[in-house]
Write a protein that holds these residues in place. Structure first.
Motif, PDB file in Angstrom:
ATOM      1  N   ARG A  48       0.948  -1.274  -0.165  1.00  0.00           N
ATOM      2  CA  ARG A  48      -0.159   0.202  -0.436  1.00  0.00           C
ATOM      3  C   ARG A  48       0.875   1.104  -0.300  1.00  0.00           C
ATOM      4  NH1 ARG A  48      -2.971   2.841   3.925  1.00  0.00           N
ATOM      5  NH2 ARG A  48      -1.732   1.762   5.974  1.00  0.00           N
ATOM      6  N   GLY A  49       2.220   1.379   1.020  1.00  0.00           N
ATOM      7  CA  GLY A  49       2.498   2.367   1.042  1.00  0.00           C
ATOM      8  C   GLY A  49       3.626   2.410  -0.413  1.00  0.00           C
ATOM      9  N   LEU A  50       3.665   1.127  -0.774  1.00  0.00           N
ATOM     10  CA  LEU A  50       4.518   1.194  -2.454  1.00  0.00           C
ATOM     11  C   LEU A  50       3.935   2.284  -3.510  1.00  0.00           C
ATOM     12  CD1 LEU A  50       7.413   0.266  -2.984  1.00  0.00           C
ATOM     13  CD2 LEU A  50       6.550  -1.580  -4.521  1.00  0.00           C
ATOM     14  N   MET A  51       2.780   1.800  -3.036  1.00  0.00           N
ATOM     15  CA  MET A  51       1.747   2.196  -4.124  1.00  0.00           C
ATOM     16  C   MET A  51       1.478   3.856  -4.086  1.00  0.00           C
ATOM     17  SD  MET A  51       0.998  -0.052  -6.654  1.00  0.00           S
ATOM     18  CE  MET A  51      -0.147   0.803  -7.485  1.00  0.00           C
ATOM     19  N   HIS A  52       1.437   4.190  -2.613  1.00  0.00           N
ATOM     20  CA  HIS A  52       1.170   5.590  -1.978  1.00  0.00           C
ATOM     21  C   HIS A  52       2.463   6.364  -2.938  1.00  0.00           C
ATOM     22  CE1 HIS A  52      -0.487   9.262  -0.479  1.00  0.00           C
ATOM     23  NE2 HIS A  52       1.114   8.956  -0.577  1.00  0.00           N
ATOM     24  N   CYS A  53       3.909   5.914  -2.770  1.00  0.00           N
ATOM     25  CA  CYS A  53       4.695   6.545  -3.297  1.00  0.00           C
ATOM     26  C   CYS A  53       4.158   6.223  -5.051  1.00  0.00           C
ATOM     27  CB  CYS A  53       6.039   5.915  -3.621  1.00  0.00           C
ATOM     28  SG  CYS A  53       6.806   5.940  -1.332  1.00  0.00           S
ATOM     29  N   LEU A  54       4.299   5.102  -5.853  1.00  0.00           N
ATOM     30  CA  LEU A  54       4.108   5.767  -7.019  1.00  0.00           C
ATOM     31  C   LEU A  54       3.324   6.775  -7.633  1.00  0.00           C
ATOM     32  CD1 LEU A  54       4.361   5.095 -10.207  1.00  0.00           C
ATOM     33  CD2 LEU A  54       2.890   2.853 -10.194  1.00  0.00           C
ATOM     34  N   TRP A  55       1.837   6.723  -6.581  1.00  0.00           N
ATOM     35  CA  TRP A  55       0.617   7.522  -7.042  1.00  0.00           C
ATOM     36  C   TRP A  55       1.254   9.535  -6.734  1.00  0.00           C
ATOM     37  CZ3 TRP A  55      -1.311   4.625  -9.391  1.00  0.00           C
ATOM     38  CH2 TRP A  55      -1.928   3.066  -8.397  1.00  0.00           C
ATOM     39  N   GLU A  56       2.223   9.549  -6.113  1.00  0.00           N
ATOM     40  CA  GLU A  56       2.840  11.043  -5.829  1.00  0.00           C
ATOM     41  C   GLU A  56       3.109  11.088  -6.837  1.00  0.00           C
ATOM     42  OE1 GLU A  56       2.295  12.780  -3.865  1.00  0.00           O
ATOM     43  OE2 GLU A  56       1.785  11.770  -1.484  1.00  0.00           O
ATOM     44  N   ILE A  57       4.180  10.220  -7.932  1.00  0.00           N
ATOM     45  CA  ILE A  57       4.650  10.691  -8.853  1.00  0.00           C
ATOM     46  C   ILE A  57       3.587  10.926 -10.100  1.00  0.00           C
ATOM     47  CG2 ILE A  57       6.550   9.818 -10.449  1.00  0.00           C
ATOM     48  CD1 ILE A  57       7.487  10.909  -7.899  1.00  0.00           C
ATOM     49  N   ILE A  58       2.600   9.791 -10.219  1.00  0.00           N
ATOM     50  CA  ILE A  58       2.093   9.998 -11.410  1.00  0.00           C
ATOM     51  C   ILE A  58       0.898  11.223 -10.938  1.00  0.00           C
ATOM     52  CG2 ILE A  58      -0.151   8.488 -12.543  1.00  0.00           C
ATOM     53  CD1 ILE A  58       1.292   6.122 -11.437  1.00  0.00           C
ATOM     54  N   ASP A  59       0.855  11.565  -9.974  1.00  0.00           N
ATOM     55  CA  ASP A  59       0.324  13.006  -9.873  1.00  0.00           C
ATOM     56  C   ASP A  59       1.303  14.210  -9.752  1.00  0.00           C
ATOM     57  OD1 ASP A  59      -2.060  11.378  -8.839  1.00  0.00           O
ATOM     58  OD2 ASP A  59      -2.023  10.975  -6.953  1.00  0.00           O
ATOM     59  N   ASN A  60       1.164  13.728  -9.854  1.00  0.00           N
ATOM     60  CA  ASN A  60       2.776  15.348 -10.375  1.00  0.00           C
ATOM     61  C   ASN A  60       2.208  15.524 -12.117  1.00  0.00           C
ATOM     62  OD1 ASN A  60       3.837  15.798  -7.878  1.00  0.00           O
ATOM     63  ND2 ASN A  60       5.148  14.850  -7.747  1.00  0.00           N
ATOM     64  N   SER A  61       2.940  14.166 -12.865  1.00  0.00           N
ATOM     65  CA  SER A  61       2.137  14.559 -14.068  1.00  0.00           C
ATOM     66  C   SER A  61       0.742  14.372 -14.643  1.00  0.00           C
ATOM     67  CB  SER A  61       2.711  12.797 -14.432  1.00  0.00           C
ATOM     68  OG  SER A  61       4.242  13.214 -15.338  1.00  0.00           O
ATOM     69  N   VAL A  62      -0.082  13.962 -13.996  1.00  0.00           N
ATOM     70  CA  VAL A  62      -1.225  14.305 -13.810  1.00  0.00           C
ATOM     71  C   VAL A  62      -1.831  15.664 -13.454  1.00  0.00           C
ATOM     72  CG1 VAL A  62      -3.760  14.061 -12.506  1.00  0.00           C
ATOM     73  CG2 VAL A  62      -2.806  12.273 -13.526  1.00  0.00           C
ATOM     74  N   ASP A  63      -1.009  16.453 -12.548  1.00  0.00           N
ATOM     75  CA  ASP A  63      -1.392  17.399 -12.883  1.00  0.00           C
ATOM     76  C   ASP A  63      -0.415  19.117 -13.857  1.00  0.00           C
ATOM     77  OD1 ASP A  63      -2.702  17.514  -9.611  1.00  0.00           O
ATOM     78  OD2 ASP A  63      -0.397  17.372  -8.591  1.00  0.00           O
ATOM     79  N   GLU A  64       0.255  18.357 -14.113  1.00  0.00           N
ATOM     80  CA  GLU A  64       0.147  19.101 -15.959  1.00  0.00           C
ATOM     81  C   GLU A  64      -0.344  18.654 -16.546  1.00  0.00           C
ATOM     82  OE1 GLU A  64       4.189  20.281 -16.858  1.00  0.00           O
ATOM     83  OE2 GLU A  64       3.136  20.969 -14.534  1.00  0.00           O
ATOM     84  N   ALA A  65      -1.225  18.039 -16.445  1.00  0.00           N
ATOM     85  CA  ALA A  65      -1.860  17.617 -18.035  1.00  0.00           C
ATOM     86  C   ALA A  65      -3.176  18.334 -17.212  1.00  0.00           C
ATOM     87  CB  ALA A  65      -2.635  16.332 -17.670  1.00  0.00           C
ATOM     88  N   LEU A  66      -3.784  18.358 -15.950  1.00  0.00           N
ATOM     89  CA  LEU A  66      -4.532  19.033 -15.517  1.00  0.00           C
ATOM     90  C   LEU A  66      -4.867  20.937 -15.961  1.00  0.00           C
ATOM     91  CD1 LEU A  66      -7.208  18.809 -14.416  1.00  0.00           C
ATOM     92  CD2 LEU A  66      -6.194  18.842 -11.600  1.00  0.00           C
ATOM     93  N   ALA A  67      -3.610  21.334 -15.725  1.00  0.00           N
ATOM     94  CA  ALA A  67      -2.867  22.412 -16.064  1.00  0.00           C
ATOM     95  C   ALA A  67      -3.052  22.993 -17.492  1.00  0.00           C
ATOM     96  CB  ALA A  67      -1.986  22.961 -15.313  1.00  0.00           C
ATOM     97  N   GLY A  68      -3.060  21.628 -18.859  1.00  0.00           N
ATOM     98  CA  GLY A  68      -3.277  22.383 -19.587  1.00  0.00           C
ATOM     99  C   GLY A  68      -2.227  21.994 -20.583  1.00  0.00           C
TER     100      GLY A  68
END
Length: 714
Positions: A48-68
């Motif tokens: 669960r913690g290992l996946m949370h680390c991966l979400w942190e990295i993925i979400d940074n890329s998602v935030d870029e896409a969300l910002a356009g």
């Protein structure tokens, strides 16, 4: 104990207390705190913690896409245990940050509470909030590589357990390669050139096995679910997952497995994916926004925090649809981050639903025959599938795991947007919409009546004594035992079989309830139609646990429910209809493994024994088993008594035969009904029993060539 020993103990205690001074205090610098207490930042050190680390990295890329910025994210799971996330966003800044003297990459990956999401200058709405995500992942990684493409150049910087530098790799990158640290203030090294206008960030890291448990692993199914969910929430975003691990039991065990997720339909397509395939309404979209003032600390030019009133905008986007049934599937998101435990936006959504529907049903109480009873929230949520999303700058979450939204203003804004637009839909005079609204209101009222009936049943109906059985259906032949765990209810097809079953049963613990023919198909019918159906309502009353979401397993009157139908096509159909009723309205009985199907025999073979010895009776349960018995008899040079009896129905058996083969626990065979895959079961029930004919027709046609006409019992 002697006085001397006691004194020595007191003296030792005083010395111990005196030794506690400032020297005993520890100050953890930089990323040391993360490595010392990882659970504080990622929840746990297992998968669960290992996946949370991966979400942190993925979400940074998602935030870029969300910002356009950026339209694609590529995620790769490598066989060496590392994972890579690549996007085509703006790229992490590589210039020197003046206050720290470090490059932007080093600031992001080595400094806690540092990043570009503390103001709305770079991100109007983002999943990142605390500025610790990338730094935490870096701190808990044995090796982390960052490659940034900006200004026609490719820059690369690596980290070893949080320390910046470069690995001297030869061949494939590995965490144990020679490592050279980077001096403070050095620029990020350039490792190549890029096409003009190309930007993006690629991050690859190896989780530190000194921190995580040995069995911690990246879970492909969770990754797939998260990627699909994100692609729904950002229409047009393309997310690719590639698994090169070749793990046994996975889709990629024979070679690299790749999936691409891209959805242009947005939330409406998301609802179609999540919901059942038996809708009462179309997908309704509710849009809107609201403004609020929030007092927050704002950094001035000197880096000092000053409290200021800031104007915020909260955008609300909701897609919802009601289906037949009572399951509720509401998923909520804040800036693309899932909030599985809800929060203020969920509260506002549910408050609006309850307020609007109560007002509408009260205004139409006579037409809907709602009486004076009040609709509750659960009546409205029954059968609802909804995706609730809000976007706002600097949302307040409860903890780094971001499972609950705490921003108070979101509740009022969501409640107003949903309330206003839902009221407009419910008051619409458009023909198609009005029909859907009428059907929905009738469903909600039926759910209310079902809840009230279940509550009344629970309060008034317990195991009845012999003098109280008149409250049960007259056709129920109840048992005498009050031991629920060991009692059995046989649902018998037809009155003719009931007569035989009464003689065959043990009335101490076996009860009988006959049904006439084929009951209502509740997969197609509404809750109200189900409650008005004599056979279905009698069965629900006899089982005693209520129905739907209010079903109470502890209140049921029997430990086993046994469906006893004829061994022919009609019997199989009736059994399917009964299972549909249990699956749809009494599912806890199935989940608890308390629903069974009786297995009556197809043939009775009497083998003639020579002399005065009694003939041998053999029951067979399939054509193949019959042929095997006949072949055995022939090989033993024995004879059978003709004709072989073929049971067309339970009523053709006498009481002794029925007891011996189907009802006596010492000799009978039962098939337990269970649910191994809930979602798959939903799809199959909808396919075989639902309203839509075309998918069922296609299913029948596709399997027609595999059907052996010899196996049809007609």
């Amino acid at each position: 104990m002697s006085m001397r020993a006691s004194a020595e103990r007191v003296k030792h205690h005083v010395v111990t207390q005196a030794e506690y001074s400032a020297r005993n205090l520890s100050v953890l610098e930089g990323l040391e705190a993360v490595r010392k207490r990882p659970g504080m930042y990622i929840g746990s050190t297992d998968s669960r913690g290992l996946m949370h680390c991966l979400w942190e990295i993925i979400d940074n890329s998602v935030d870029e896409a969300l910002a356009g910025y950026g339209q694609s994210i590529d995620i790769t799971l490598f066989s060496d245990g590392s994972v890579e996330v690549a996007d085509n966003g703006r790229g992490v800044p590589i210039d020197i940050e003046p206050r720290t003297g470090l490059s932007g990459v080093e600031v992001v990956f080595t400094k806690l509470h540092a990043g570009g999401k503390f103001s709305s200058d770079s991100y109007a709405a983002a999943g990142g909030l605390h500025g610790v995500g990338a730094a935490v992942v870096n701190a808990l990684s044995e090796r982390l590589d960052v490659q940034v493409t900006r200004g026609g150049k490719v820059h690369q910087l690596s980290f070893k357990r949080g320390k910046s530098g470069l690995f001297q790799d030869k061949g494939k990158p590995r965490p144990d390669a020679p490592f050279a640290t980077l001096e403070t203030g050095e620029e990020v090294p350039v490792v190549g050139k890029a096409k003009r206008g190309t930007t993006g960030t690629t991050i690859r890291y190896w989780a530190d096995r000194q921190v995580f448990t040995p069995d911690a692993a990246f879970l492909y199914q969770e990754l797939e679910q998260r990627a699909r969910q994100t692609a729904f929430l950002i229409p047009g975003l393309r997310i690719t997952i590639r698994d090169e691990r070749r793990l046994a039991g996975t889709a990629g065990e024979d070679g690299p497995h790749e999936e691409v997720f891209q959805f242009d339909g947005g939330l409406a397509e998301f609802v179609d994916h999540v919901s059942q395939l038996n809708p009462v309404t179309d997908v309704w979209r509710l849009h809107g926004e609201g403004n609020f003032t929030e007092r927050v600390p704002v950094l001035d030019s000197s880096g000092q925090a000053q409290m200021q009133d800031v104007q915020r905008t909260c955008e609300v986007d909701v897609a919802l649809r009601w289906d037949v049934g009572y399951d509720t599937k509401v998923q909520s998101f804040v800036n693309i981050i899932a909030t599985p435990k809800g929060g203020s936006h969920n509260t506002g959504f549910e408050q609006a639903l309850t307020r609007v529907f109560r007002k509408t049903i009260e205004a139409n109480a006579r037409r809907l025959k709602a009486g004076n009873d009040r609709v509750e929230k659960d009546d409205i949520l029954a059968g609802l599938t909804a995706i609730v999303t809000v976007r706002l700058a600097e949302p307040q979450f409860e903890g780094q795991t971001k499972e609950v939204l705490g921003t108070p203003a979101a509740r009022q804004i969501v409640s107003k947007v949903v309330g206003d637009q839902l009221t407009e839909i419910l008051q619409s005079r458009k023909r198609g919409v009005k029909q859907q609204v009428d059907g929905l209101l009738e469903k909600i009222v039926a759910e209310m009546k079902s809840r009230i009936m279940a509550r009344t049943t629970k309060e008034n109906q317990r195991r009845k004594t012999a003098l109280e059985t008149s409250s049960m259906p007259a056709k129920l032949a109840d048992c005498r035992s009050t031991d629920v765990e060991n009692s059995e209810l046989f649902i018998v097809e037809g009155d003719s079989a009931l007569g035989t079953a009464k003689l065959a049963r043990s009335s101490d613990y076996q009860a009988l309830l006959p049904i006439r023919g084929k009951i209502l198909n509740v997969q197609k019918a509404s809750v109200g139609e189900m409650l008005n159906n004599a056979e279905a309502s009698a069965l629900i009353q006899v089982v005693g646990g209520g129905s739907g979401r209010s079903f109470d397993l502890e209140s049921t009157r029997y430990g086993k429910i046994i469906l006893m139908t004829d061994a022919d096509v009609d019997g199989a159909h009736i059994r399917t209809l009964l299972l549909t009723l249990f699956f749809r309205y009494m599912r806890p009985m199935v989940e608890a493994g308390r629903v069974y199907a009786a297995v009556p025999p197809l043939h009775r073979v009497e083998i003639i024994n020579p002399g005065a010895k009694a003939n041998e009776i053999v029951y067979t349960y399939s054509e193949q088993e019959l042929h095997d018995v006949l072949a055995r008899v022939e090989s033993e040079q024995r004879r059978i008594k003709e004709p072989i009896q073929r049971y067309k129905g339970l009523g053709e058996m006498d009481a002794d035969q029925l007891a011996e083969t189907t009802m006596d626990p010492k000799q009978r065979t039962l098939r337990r009904v269970n649910i191994e895959e809930f979602e798959k079961a939903e799809e199959i029930f909808e396919l075989l029993m639902g309203r839509h004919v075309a998918p069922r027709r296609d299913f029948i046609i596709s399997g027609a060539e595999e059907l052996d006409r010899e196996e049809i019992d007609v």
